[in-house]
Design a protein around this motif. Structure first.
Motif, PDB file in Angstrom:
ATOM      1  N   SER A 141       3.181  -2.014   5.773  1.00 31.98           N
ATOM      2  CA  SER A 141       1.840  -1.681   5.292  1.00 31.98           C
ATOM      3  C   SER A 141       1.883  -0.735   4.094  1.00 31.98           C
ATOM      4  N   MET A 142       2.849   0.176   4.080  1.00 37.00           N
ATOM      5  CA  MET A 142       2.947   1.113   2.965  1.00 37.00           C
ATOM      6  C   MET A 142       3.244   0.384   1.665  1.00 37.00           C
ATOM      7  N   SER A 143       4.091  -0.654   1.743  1.00 36.39           N
ATOM      8  CA  SER A 143       4.436  -1.398   0.527  1.00 36.39           C
ATOM      9  C   SER A 143       3.280  -2.266   0.058  1.00 36.39           C
ATOM     10  N   MET A 144       2.399  -2.653   0.972  1.00 38.21           N
ATOM     11  CA  MET A 144       1.231  -3.444   0.598  1.00 38.21           C
ATOM     12  C   MET A 144       0.148  -2.588  -0.028  1.00 38.21           C
ATOM     13  N   THR A 145       0.063  -1.328   0.383  1.00 38.58           N
ATOM     14  CA  THR A 145      -1.077  -0.489   0.021  1.00 38.58           C
ATOM     15  C   THR A 145      -1.171  -0.228  -1.472  1.00 38.58           C
ATOM     16  N   GLY A 146      -0.036   0.107  -2.112  1.00 39.45           N
ATOM     17  CA  GLY A 146      -0.076   0.490  -3.517  1.00 39.45           C
ATOM     18  C   GLY A 146      -0.660  -0.591  -4.404  1.00 39.45           C
ATOM     19  N   VAL A 147      -0.098  -1.789  -4.338  1.00 35.08           N
ATOM     20  CA  VAL A 147      -0.583  -2.898  -5.163  1.00 35.08           C
ATOM     21  C   VAL A 147      -1.993  -3.292  -4.752  1.00 35.08           C
ATOM     22  N   SER A 148      -2.259  -3.319  -3.435  1.00 40.11           N
ATOM     23  CA  SER A 148      -3.586  -3.725  -2.968  1.00 40.11           C
ATOM     24  C   SER A 148      -4.665  -2.767  -3.459  1.00 40.11           C
ATOM     25  N   LEU A 149      -4.375  -1.467  -3.457  1.00 41.38           N
ATOM     26  CA  LEU A 149      -5.349  -0.486  -3.935  1.00 41.38           C
ATOM     27  C   LEU A 149      -5.616  -0.651  -5.422  1.00 41.38           C
ATOM     28  N   LEU A 191      15.941  -1.997   4.694  1.00 37.84           N
ATOM     29  CA  LEU A 191      14.693  -2.394   5.329  1.00 37.84           C
ATOM     30  C   LEU A 191      13.487  -1.893   4.541  1.00 37.84           C
ATOM     31  N   ASP A 192      13.592  -0.676   4.010  1.00 37.83           N
ATOM     32  CA  ASP A 192      12.537  -0.172   3.128  1.00 37.83           C
ATOM     33  C   ASP A 192      12.317  -1.131   1.965  1.00 37.83           C
ATOM     34  N   GLU A 193      13.429  -1.541   1.353  1.00 33.20           N
ATOM     35  CA  GLU A 193      13.320  -2.417   0.188  1.00 33.20           C
ATOM     36  C   GLU A 193      12.850  -3.804   0.591  1.00 33.20           C
ATOM     37  N   LEU A 194      13.220  -4.262   1.787  1.00 31.15           N
ATOM     38  CA  LEU A 194      12.709  -5.543   2.265  1.00 31.15           C
ATOM     39  C   LEU A 194      11.187  -5.498   2.370  1.00 31.15           C
ATOM     40  N   CYS A 195      10.674  -4.357   2.854  1.00 30.22           N
ATOM     41  CA  CYS A 195       9.221  -4.186   2.917  1.00 30.22           C
ATOM     42  C   CYS A 195       8.609  -4.227   1.522  1.00 30.22           C
ATOM     43  N   PHE A 196       9.242  -3.535   0.580  1.00 30.51           N
ATOM     44  CA  PHE A 196       8.692  -3.492  -0.776  1.00 30.51           C
ATOM     45  C   PHE A 196       8.984  -4.772  -1.547  1.00 30.51           C
ATOM     46  N   MET A 197       9.791  -5.655  -0.970  1.00 31.20           N
ATOM     47  CA  MET A 197      10.016  -6.965  -1.556  1.00 31.20           C
ATOM     48  C   MET A 197       8.935  -7.940  -1.116  1.00 31.20           C
ATOM     49  N   THR A 198       8.522  -7.836   0.134  1.00 33.01           N
ATOM     50  CA  THR A 198       7.531  -8.769   0.671  1.00 33.01           C
ATOM     51  C   THR A 198       6.105  -8.211   0.639  1.00 33.01           C
ATOM     52  N   ASP A 257       5.765   0.166 -10.932  1.00 32.12           N
ATOM     53  CA  ASP A 257       4.806  -0.711 -10.249  1.00 32.12           C
ATOM     54  C   ASP A 257       3.579  -0.968 -11.119  1.00 32.12           C
ATOM     55  N   LEU A 258       2.924   0.095 -11.564  1.00 30.95           N
ATOM     56  CA  LEU A 258       1.669  -0.079 -12.287  1.00 30.95           C
ATOM     57  C   LEU A 258       1.906  -0.713 -13.659  1.00 30.95           C
ATOM     58  N   THR A 259       2.995  -0.340 -14.327  1.00 35.75           N
ATOM     59  CA  THR A 259       3.290  -0.934 -15.635  1.00 35.75           C
ATOM     60  C   THR A 259       3.536  -2.425 -15.506  1.00 35.75           C
ATOM     61  N   THR A 260       4.238  -2.826 -14.444  1.00 38.05           N
ATOM     62  CA  THR A 260       4.534  -4.249 -14.269  1.00 38.05           C
ATOM     63  C   THR A 260       3.269  -5.043 -13.981  1.00 38.05           C
ATOM     64  N   VAL A 261       2.359  -4.493 -13.154  1.00 38.65           N
ATOM     65  CA  VAL A 261       1.085  -5.160 -12.890  1.00 38.65           C
ATOM     66  C   VAL A 261       0.288  -5.297 -14.188  1.00 38.65           C
ATOM     67  N   ALA A 262       0.204  -4.216 -14.963  1.00 39.21           N
ATOM     68  CA  ALA A 262      -0.553  -4.257 -16.223  1.00 39.21           C
ATOM     69  C   ALA A 262       0.100  -5.190 -17.238  1.00 39.21           C
ATOM     70  N   LEU A 266       7.345  -9.996  -9.370  1.00 39.50           N
ATOM     71  CA  LEU A 266       8.204  -9.156 -10.203  1.00 39.50           C
ATOM     72  C   LEU A 266       8.577  -7.863  -9.482  1.00 39.50           C
ATOM     73  N   LEU A 267       7.596  -7.261  -8.806  1.00 36.21           N
ATOM     74  CA  LEU A 267       7.891  -6.048  -8.042  1.00 36.21           C
ATOM     75  C   LEU A 267       8.821  -6.356  -6.871  1.00 36.21           C
ATOM     76  N   ALA A 268       8.691  -7.551  -6.314  1.00 36.21           N
ATOM     77  CA  ALA A 268       9.584  -7.946  -5.221  1.00 36.21           C
ATOM     78  C   ALA A 268      11.026  -8.043  -5.714  1.00 36.21           C
ATOM     79  N   LEU A 269      11.218  -8.408  -6.971  1.00 34.20           N
ATOM     80  CA  LEU A 269      12.579  -8.502  -7.511  1.00 34.20           C
ATOM     81  C   LEU A 269      13.231  -7.124  -7.594  1.00 34.20           C
ATOM     82  N   VAL A 270      12.446  -6.104  -7.934  1.00 31.90           N
ATOM     83  CA  VAL A 270      12.986  -4.737  -7.936  1.00 31.90           C
ATOM     84  C   VAL A 270      13.485  -4.371  -6.541  1.00 31.90           C
TER      85      VAL A 270
END
Length: 417
Positions: A27-35, A149-156, A236-241, A255-259
């Protein structure tokens, strides 16, 4: 490789708390982009999205060490359950304010109110540290697994959040993140068999404990992690923009999942390598590698290389973060006593959170006033700053001459008490 990691789970209860913690951290990895997508879509401003995210992260950074101290005193389950239930309230408030068109200040207020966030990653590492207190090689392996596992979360997570926000509704990502996070945290708290014991001390003794920040090495690590957090937030924000400027905003999650994928692979491989030399020296090498690799997204962004080559550069840049984070957490476990471990790791994560908020705010402002690729200067510069901080404090990390007044046999922790 799998055989080495499999042996970690021969201990009773480890599978259950690992899977529950993984669900909560998703959920933490989803929150940033979702917000960011929610506010940018409903309010039309990346700058507002970045600063709201920053306000929330600063509040979490303040509250997380306090929660960590409570966890050290009262136990993981007794603190996690009420904290998780409380945090659902400001999340619902934020969604309502966005949906109903409330003033911008209400977004800051609601998101900052959700500051009672337990450090699930730190609590999982504290469980491993307790279970593997007599097996340092397995502890290194467990720390590497947790980072992977942290990175797996931030990948998916970003991909899932982006898909929900763009195909269902802008609010869908935040709703899913709240539900998944609460469910996972409550399941984690229910795993009492592997929970580390609390310190059996009188309240007066607990109150008299000095802050873990009095350990010089923790201050160096926290500042280094703060700069590393700036890397994460700005990237994160630069890649989205950047993807949005090219007309491909849904690709940003990939792209963020690749990081995260690069960091996940590096973390898993790093865990199988037998640690050699002092942990402080390994930490310096990791920060240096991270700083060098983050020049690749900068070159791709400024050079207009396109999203495909940018993805390759982001994957390569991601491989530099996992060894740094794994070794940094290992240092904390070596330097701090068990009774302060949750608080110390929460302080380190708070440094990352403050860095993420700063990087997000800077990148959000730059995204609206500069060419899209220019935003990659921020993560590259933040990585260089992290290296300078680590080099300046290397003697506290056990690299080079010791600080004045300390003998060769005197540990860092005892020098601060």
């Amino acid at each position: 490789m799998l055989a080495q990691y499999r042996r970690l789970f021969t201990r009773p209860g480890t599978v259950a708390f690992t899977l529950a913690g993984l669900l909560a951290r998703l959920s933490m990895s989803m929150t940033g982009v979702s917000l960011v997508v929610l506010i940018a879509e409903r309010r039309g401003s990346y700058a507002l999205a970045g600063t709201v995210a920053a306000a929330g992260l600063v509040a979490v950074a303040i509250g997380m060490p306090l929660i960590g101290r409570l966890v050290d005193r009262f136990g993981q389950a007794r603190v996690t359950v009420p904290a998780v239930l409380y945090n659902l309230v400001p999340l619902c408030g934020l969604l309502l304010c966005v949906r109903l068109g409330a003033p911008d200040w209400t977004l800051y207020l609601c998101w900052a109110a959700g500051s009672a966030v337990p450090n699930l990653g730190g609590m999982a590492r504290a469980r491993w540290a307790h279970l593997l207190r007599d097996a340092p090689d397995d502890r290194h392996l467990a720390n590497s697994l947790e980072q992977a596992l942290d990175e797996l979360c931030f990948m998916t997570g970003p991909v899932l959040g982006m898909v929900l926000c763009t195909t269902v509704a802008p609010e869908a990502g935040m709703l899913a993140a709240g539900g998944v996070g609460a469910g996972g945290a409550l399941l984690f708290a229910a795993q009492r068999r592997t929970e580390p014991p609390t310190a059996d001390r009188p309240a007066t003794t607990v109150a008299a404990d000095r802050s873990p920040l009095r350990v010089p090495a923790l201050r160096v690590l926290t500042l280094t992690f703060l700069s590393t957090g700036m890397v994460f937030g700005a990237l994160d924000l630069t890649t989205v923009a950047y993807a949005d400027a090219l007309g491909n905003r849904p690709v940003a999650g990939g792209l963020l999942a690749l990081v995260a994928a690069g960091s996940c692979v590096a973390g898993l491989v790093f865990g199988t390598l037998r640690p050699t030399g002092p942990a402080g020296a390994r930490f310096l090498r990791g920060v240096a590698a991270m700083a060098g690799l983050l020049l690749l997204p900068l070159a791709a962004g400024l050079g207009g290389a396109g999203l495909a080559l940018l993805g390759v550069a982001l994957f390569a840049a991601g491989t530099g973060t996992a060894p740094t984070m794994v070794t940094g957490m290992t240092l904390i476990q070596e330097l701090l006593p068990q009774r302060q471990l949750n608080e110390a790791m929460a302080i380190a994560v708070s440094g990352i959170m403050i860095g993420i908020s700063t990087g997000s705010a800077l990148a959000g402002a730059l995204a609206e006033h500069a060419a899209p690729g220019a935003g990659y200067w921020i993560p590259a510069g933040a990585a260089a700053l992290a290296l300078l901080i680590a080099l300046a404090g290397r003697r506290h990390l056990g690299v080079g001459p010791r600080p004045p007044g300390r003998t060769a046999s005197e540990p860092t922790v005892s020098a601060t008490r």
